[in-house]
Design a protein around this motif. Sequence first.
Motif, PDB file in Angstrom:
ATOM      1  N   ALA A   1      32.869 -10.641 -42.120  1.00 29.26           N
ATOM      2  CA  ALA A   1      33.423 -12.482 -42.974  1.00 29.26           C
ATOM      3  C   ALA A   1      34.049 -13.346 -42.086  1.00 29.26           C
ATOM      4  O   ALA A   1      34.496 -14.921 -41.637  1.00 29.26           O
ATOM      5  CB  ALA A   1      32.494 -12.261 -43.688  1.00 29.26           C
ATOM      6  N   THR A   2      35.358 -12.989 -41.927  1.00 25.50           N
ATOM      7  CA  THR A   2      37.206 -13.956 -41.798  1.00 25.50           C
ATOM      8  C   THR A   2      36.797 -13.474 -40.646  1.00 25.50           C
ATOM      9  O   THR A   2      37.386 -15.062 -39.470  1.00 25.50           O
ATOM     10  CB  THR A   2      38.187 -12.659 -42.101  1.00 25.50           C
ATOM     11  OG1 THR A   2      37.984 -12.586 -43.753  1.00 25.50           O
ATOM     12  CG2 THR A   2      39.652 -12.998 -41.401  1.00 25.50           C
ATOM     13  N   LEU A   3      36.705 -12.630 -39.202  1.00 23.64           N
ATOM     14  CA  LEU A   3      36.891 -13.093 -38.047  1.00 23.64           C
ATOM     15  C   LEU A   3      35.147 -13.730 -37.129  1.00 23.64           C
ATOM     16  O   LEU A   3      35.959 -13.742 -36.034  1.00 23.64           O
ATOM     17  CB  LEU A   3      37.413 -11.518 -37.637  1.00 23.64           C
ATOM     18  CG  LEU A   3      38.396 -11.112 -38.006  1.00 23.64           C
ATOM     19  CD1 LEU A   3      38.867  -9.819 -37.365  1.00 23.64           C
ATOM     20  CD2 LEU A   3      39.158 -12.399 -37.351  1.00 23.64           C
ATOM     21  N   GLN A   4      34.386 -13.804 -38.247  1.00 18.90           N
ATOM     22  CA  GLN A   4      33.057 -14.079 -37.330  1.00 18.90           C
ATOM     23  C   GLN A   4      32.829 -13.625 -36.718  1.00 18.90           C
ATOM     24  O   GLN A   4      32.287 -13.788 -35.733  1.00 18.90           O
ATOM     25  CB  GLN A   4      33.653 -15.293 -37.608  1.00 18.90           C
ATOM     26  CG  GLN A   4      33.809 -16.259 -38.389  1.00 18.90           C
ATOM     27  CD  GLN A   4      33.974 -17.901 -37.680  1.00 18.90           C
ATOM     28  OE1 GLN A   4      33.431 -18.852 -36.884  1.00 18.90           O
ATOM     29  NE2 GLN A   4      34.881 -18.611 -38.704  1.00 18.90           N
TER      30      GLN A   4
ATOM     31  N   ALA B   1      44.660  -9.911 -39.492  1.00 21.22           N
ATOM     32  CA  ALA B   1      43.644 -10.220 -41.457  1.00 21.22           C
ATOM     33  C   ALA B   1      44.319  -8.840 -42.488  1.00 21.22           C
ATOM     34  O   ALA B   1      44.478  -9.009 -43.701  1.00 21.22           O
ATOM     35  CB  ALA B   1      42.170  -9.873 -41.327  1.00 21.22           C
TER      36      ALA B   1
ATOM     37  N   THR C   1      32.176 -25.385 -38.399  1.00 22.74           N
ATOM     38  CA  THR C   1      32.101 -24.840 -39.603  1.00 22.74           C
ATOM     39  C   THR C   1      30.955 -25.744 -39.125  1.00 22.74           C
ATOM     40  O   THR C   1      29.729 -25.631 -39.770  1.00 22.74           O
ATOM     41  CB  THR C   1      32.541 -25.695 -41.126  1.00 22.74           C
ATOM     42  OG1 THR C   1      33.768 -25.184 -40.827  1.00 22.74           O
ATOM     43  CG2 THR C   1      31.869 -25.870 -42.006  1.00 22.74           C
TER      44      THR C   1
ATOM     45  N   LEU D   1      40.566  -4.728 -47.025  1.00 19.54           N
ATOM     46  CA  LEU D   1      39.678  -5.168 -46.729  1.00 19.54           C
ATOM     47  C   LEU D   1      38.563  -4.152 -46.503  1.00 19.54           C
ATOM     48  O   LEU D   1      38.308  -3.608 -46.026  1.00 19.54           O
ATOM     49  CB  LEU D   1      39.706  -6.555 -45.341  1.00 19.54           C
ATOM     50  CG  LEU D   1      40.757  -7.683 -45.173  1.00 19.54           C
ATOM     51  CD1 LEU D   1      40.830  -8.050 -43.767  1.00 19.54           C
ATOM     52  CD2 LEU D   1      39.756  -8.437 -46.592  1.00 19.54           C
TER      53      LEU D   1
ATOM     54  N   ASP E   1      47.311  -9.859 -43.367  1.00 25.52           N
ATOM     55  CA  ASP E   1      47.196 -10.656 -44.641  1.00 25.52           C
ATOM     56  C   ASP E   1      46.944  -9.609 -46.132  1.00 25.52           C
ATOM     57  O   ASP E   1      47.754  -9.709 -47.314  1.00 25.52           O
ATOM     58  CB  ASP E   1      46.323 -11.639 -44.258  1.00 25.52           C
ATOM     59  CG  ASP E   1      46.738 -13.292 -45.672  1.00 25.52           C
ATOM     60  OD1 ASP E   1      47.680 -13.284 -45.817  1.00 25.52           O
ATOM     61  OD2 ASP E   1      45.177 -13.648 -46.161  1.00 25.52           O
ATOM     62  N   ARG E   2      45.992  -9.439 -45.858  1.00 20.85           N
ATOM     63  CA  ARG E   2      45.617  -8.443 -47.315  1.00 20.85           C
ATOM     64  C   ARG E   2      45.690  -7.182 -47.654  1.00 20.85           C
ATOM     65  O   ARG E   2      45.299  -6.454 -49.017  1.00 20.85           O
ATOM     66  CB  ARG E   2      43.864  -8.779 -47.657  1.00 20.85           C
ATOM     67  CG  ARG E   2      43.330  -9.876 -47.548  1.00 20.85           C
ATOM     68  CD  ARG E   2      42.658 -10.530 -48.060  1.00 20.85           C
ATOM     69  NE  ARG E   2      42.350  -9.980 -49.413  1.00 20.85           N
ATOM     70  CZ  ARG E   2      40.165  -9.797 -49.490  1.00 20.85           C
ATOM     71  NH1 ARG E   2      39.976 -10.854 -48.089  1.00 20.85           N
ATOM     72  NH2 ARG E   2      39.514  -9.797 -49.543  1.00 20.85           N
TER      73      ARG E   2
ATOM     74  N   GLU F   1      34.334  -7.391 -45.235  1.00 19.90           N
ATOM     75  CA  GLU F   1      35.037  -9.091 -45.154  1.00 19.90           C
ATOM     76  C   GLU F   1      35.441  -9.400 -44.188  1.00 19.90           C
ATOM     77  O   GLU F   1      36.050 -10.185 -43.638  1.00 19.90           O
ATOM     78  CB  GLU F   1      35.751  -9.063 -46.369  1.00 19.90           C
ATOM     79  CG  GLU F   1      35.823  -8.241 -47.903  1.00 19.90           C
ATOM     80  CD  GLU F   1      36.002  -7.738 -49.303  1.00 19.90           C
ATOM     81  OE1 GLU F   1      36.640  -8.572 -49.905  1.00 19.90           O
ATOM     82  OE2 GLU F   1      37.147  -6.332 -48.281  1.00 19.90           O
ATOM     83  N   LEU F   2      36.228  -8.132 -43.320  1.00 15.46           N
ATOM     84  CA  LEU F   2      36.514  -8.154 -42.196  1.00 15.46           C
ATOM     85  C   LEU F   2      35.790  -9.432 -40.990  1.00 15.46           C
ATOM     86  O   LEU F   2      35.746  -9.591 -40.123  1.00 15.46           O
ATOM     87  CB  LEU F   2      37.484  -7.224 -41.289  1.00 15.46           C
ATOM     88  CG  LEU F   2      37.939  -7.066 -40.102  1.00 15.46           C
ATOM     89  CD1 LEU F   2      39.167  -8.082 -40.616  1.00 15.46           C
ATOM     90  CD2 LEU F   2      38.480  -5.958 -39.408  1.00 15.46           C
TER      91      LEU F   2
ATOM     92  N   ARG G   1      38.485 -26.350 -37.532  1.00 12.72           N
ATOM     93  CA  ARG G   1      37.503 -25.671 -37.996  1.00 12.72           C
ATOM     94  C   ARG G   1      36.398 -26.911 -38.406  1.00 12.72           C
ATOM     95  O   ARG G   1      35.364 -25.861 -38.569  1.00 12.72           O
ATOM     96  CB  ARG G   1      38.812 -25.164 -39.064  1.00 12.72           C
ATOM     97  CG  ARG G   1      39.706 -24.540 -39.000  1.00 12.72           C
ATOM     98  CD  ARG G   1      41.110 -24.490 -40.080  1.00 12.72           C
ATOM     99  NE  ARG G   1      41.954 -23.423 -40.154  1.00 12.72           N
ATOM    100  CZ  ARG G   1      42.990 -23.202 -40.853  1.00 12.72           C
ATOM    101  NH1 ARG G   1      43.394 -23.777 -41.711  1.00 12.72           N
ATOM    102  NH2 ARG G   1      43.544 -21.988 -40.523  1.00 12.72           N
TER     103      ARG G   1
END
Length: 159
Positions: free
Chosen positions: A70-73, A56, A149, A63, A59-60, A67-68, A145
Amino acid sequence: MADLDPTPPADAGASLLLDDQLCFALYAASRAVTGLYRPKLENLGLTYPQYLVMLALWDRDELSVKELGATLQLDYGTLTPLLKRLEANGLLRRERRPDDERTVILTLTEEGAALRERALAIPGEIGEAMGLEDEEFEQARATLRRLTTNVTRHTPSRR
């Protein structure tokens, strides 16, 4: 690819046979794949969850912890020890935003950024070991994915 057909059989809820459970197939596949990663990541000094954090950040580069998560759940309780360990190993920095003390920003150190080069071959090696054609790989990822969801929408603690 029949194994990833998103429509469960009509009697899917009726069986308690282990081999009939999608959850077990997901669990076994997850363990097998993370097992492939283990020796490769040990060479980098990372665990699999730490590798996800680094992906993560590669990529960015910057963070917030929120945010991290949320990205990695992942929740704060799971992230905090991972981040402390990565910081202690000199791979990232955690700093509070001056204008908002509640927000912790994560940035890569030089060493953390350099580790990316050593990790570049890993996705290809794992993909090759999976033995899926490109189309099968993309279909599997898209199905997983969508499954995530859909299930997340129906999980009471995530509403």
